[in-house]
Design a protein around this motif. Structure first.
Motif, PDB file in Angstrom:
ATOM      1  N   ARG A  21     -71.313-105.433-118.456  1.00 48.77           N
ATOM      2  CA  ARG A  21     -70.384-104.757-117.538  1.00 48.77           C
ATOM      3  C   ARG A  21     -70.649-103.576-116.654  1.00 48.77           C
ATOM      4  NH1 ARG A  21     -64.266-102.763-118.888  1.00 48.77           N
ATOM      5  NH2 ARG A  21     -64.136-101.328-117.015  1.00 48.77           N
ATOM      6  N   TRP A  23     -70.674-100.123-115.635  1.00 47.87           N
ATOM      7  CA  TRP A  23     -69.886 -99.092-116.160  1.00 47.87           C
ATOM      8  C   TRP A  23     -70.219 -97.806-115.371  1.00 47.87           C
ATOM      9  CZ3 TRP A  23     -67.323 -99.158-120.555  1.00 47.87           C
ATOM     10  CH2 TRP A  23     -67.629-100.014-121.714  1.00 47.87           C
ATOM     11  N   HIS A  26     -66.991 -96.292-114.558  1.00 47.81           N
ATOM     12  CA  HIS A  26     -65.751 -96.149-115.845  1.00 47.81           C
ATOM     13  C   HIS A  26     -65.814 -94.644-116.428  1.00 47.81           C
ATOM     14  CE1 HIS A  26     -64.434 -96.663-119.874  1.00 47.81           C
ATOM     15  NE2 HIS A  26     -64.163 -97.678-119.843  1.00 47.81           N
ATOM     16  N   TRP A  34     -73.792 -91.900-123.035  1.00 52.20           N
ATOM     17  CA  TRP A  34     -72.770 -91.759-123.849  1.00 52.20           C
ATOM     18  C   TRP A  34     -73.068 -90.616-125.121  1.00 52.20           C
ATOM     19  CZ3 TRP A  34     -71.352 -97.631-124.735  1.00 52.20           C
ATOM     20  CH2 TRP A  34     -70.560 -97.947-123.673  1.00 52.20           C
ATOM     21  N   GLY A  81     -64.098-102.091-123.169  1.00 54.03           N
ATOM     22  CA  GLY A  81     -63.914-100.886-122.682  1.00 54.03           C
ATOM     23  C   GLY A  81     -62.676-100.614-121.802  1.00 54.03           C
TER      24      GLY A  81
END
Length: 474
Positions: A21, A23, A26, A34, A81
């Motif tokens: 994905r 991110w 996001h 993170w 997500g």
């Protein structure tokens, strides 16, 4: 080269979806950034053999492991997500108060909770067992939720079917007990086909004068068939052999000798079950007393036969009576004709005498003139004699046509012409006391009729009118 995302190790397809994905836009940012609490919690989820979800942050971003994948159905391609309320939009109203309780520290567990969701099998009613528990960060704040979830739809459906089956079984047992008490069912049997062991209940055994203990231990089929009426044994054996081979439902009626020594009609109803390879396994069933029903059916058949015979005889009687009435009617019509002929005879006798006298006189005058040699008047007398003869022939023809039997021969007829031709005959028949007036309608159409029958009807009407006016009339 070291893995930049080591916390995803062992996560299988779910970890691959996280790596694949984008991110960058996001709210959580790239996985490399993170927080440690998220990485640790996510590693725990990805490596769990249980079906686990991690809902992270205030927006409850949705993460799942490989075991959870089959539950996502059409959401799988985009769920990783995304916000929880978007992934499970169809269940959000039900999930929201549970999640709020979990965030408040009130963790809960639910067993076989019904939920209508879109799954990989399409939208369906499903059941779930799950628990919600909060995840705290290093400072003790609630950072997300662990959701342990298992779909229990199959188990719940199986349990429901089992309860329904048990309820049906109880109802069937009650029905059988009521039928046994009422005498409708003689008894039940169970035939273990591989071991050829035939067991019966106490009611069955006592009805046939057998030892109930022997019925429980097992009888041979020969012992049971021994009580069957000799005329019914071959048919019974053939029916049993057929159902054992094909499997499925069985029903057959035959006569058996009961404990009182009398033969009674009964019906055996059962079912042969086969193994997957086609081997016959079991043959359970019940015996039903149909003796009274057979007697009623026999009486019904006898009554039906009698009614059919009576109906056929009645039809024959009606046909014969109808033919007799038709013959009588024809005879009556003919007698009416002959009566009219008799009435005509009296009126016509005088006319025939006059016509014959005219013919005779003309012939005598012709003889005299010829003898005198006076031939000039002979032709006149001959014409007079022929005219009288023709008139006599016409009267005779009408009399014969009226009196003879004949079949109907309808044809186009001028009624005015027919009536005019009947006028002289009618006048002579009704006599001088009755005045006859003929009033033919102008431009009258021809009609399809049998002329002699119409003449007969017209003459009968005139005779009836004459008889109704004994003092004369018009």
């Amino acid at each position: 080269m070291s893995d930049p995302l080591p916390f995803l190790a062992g996560g299988g397809r779910a970890a691959a979806m996280i790596r694949a994905r984008d991110w960058s836009t996001h709210p959580l940012g790239p996985p490399e950034t993170w927080p440690e609490a998220l990485r640790t919690a996510l590693s725990l989820v990805l490596n769990s053999p249980e079906s686990l979800i991690l809902a992270w942050g205030p927006d409850l971003h949705f993460f799942f492991n490989e075991t959870y994948i089959p539950l996502l159905g059409p959401r799988l391609d985009w769920a990783m997500g995304e916000r929880f309320d978007r992934v499970w939009a169809d269940g959000w109203e039900q999930a929201k108060p549970i999640i709020e309780d979990a965030f408040a520290g009130r963790s809960r567990r639910f067993v076989d909770l019904p939920w209508t969701l879109g799954t990989d099998r399409g939208e369906a009613e499903t059941w779930w067992t799950f628990s919600y528990s909060r995840v705290l960060d290093g400072e003790g704040r609630t950072a997300g939720l662990f959701i342990l979830t298992n779909e229990t739809t199959a188990q719940v459906s199986a349990a429901r079917r089992l309860r329904e089956s048990e309820a049906i079984a109880r109802e069937n047992i009650e029905r059988v007990q009521l039928a046994l008490a009422a005498g409708a069912i003689i008894g039940t049997w169970f035939w273990d086909l591989p071991n050829d062991r035939f067991t019966v209940d106490e009611a069955f055994a006592r009805s046939f004068g057998l030892d109930p203990a022997l019925g429980r231990e097992g009888l041979s089929l020969e012992q049971v068939i021994e009580t069957v009426h000799p005329d019914d044994r071959a048919g019974l054996i053939a029916a049993i052999d057929a159902v054992v081979i094909r499997g499925g439902a069985y029903a057959h009626q035959y006569r058996t000798r009961r404990a009182d020594g009398q033969y009674y009609w009964l019906e055996a109803n059962g079912r042969v079950d086969h193994a997957p390879d086609g081997t016959p396994l079991s043959f359970p069933g019940v015996l039903i007393d149909v003796n009274e029903r057979r007697a009623v059916e026999a009486e019904r058949d006898r009554a039906t036969t009698m009614l059919r015979a009576l109906t056929e005889t009645l039809e024959q009687q009606v046909a014969a009576r109808t033919a007799e009435l038709m013959r009588a009617e024809e005879a009556l019509r003919q007698s009416q004709k002959m009566e009219a002929v008799g009435q005509l005879t009296g009126g016509l006798a005088h006319d025939f005498n006059n016509l014959l006298a005219g013919i005779s006189g003309a012939l005598e005058l012709m003889q005299t003139r010829i003898g005198q040699g006076r031939f000039e008047d002979v032709e006149r007398y001959r014409v007079a004699a022929q005219g009288a003869a023709r008139r006599a022939a016409a009267l005779t023809h009408r009399l014969l046509a009226f009196s003879r039997r004949q079949t109907l021969d309808p044809r186009p007829t001028d009624v005015n012409h027919l009536v005019a031709g009947m006028e002289e005959l009618i006048r002579r028949t009704v006599g001088p006391a009755i005045e006859i007036a003929v009033d033919g309608a102008p431009d009258l159409w021809t009609v399809l009729v049998d002329p002699p029958q119409l003449e007969n009807a017209l003459l009968n009407l005139c005779l009836n009118a004459r008889d109704a006016m004994p003092d004369g009339g018009r």
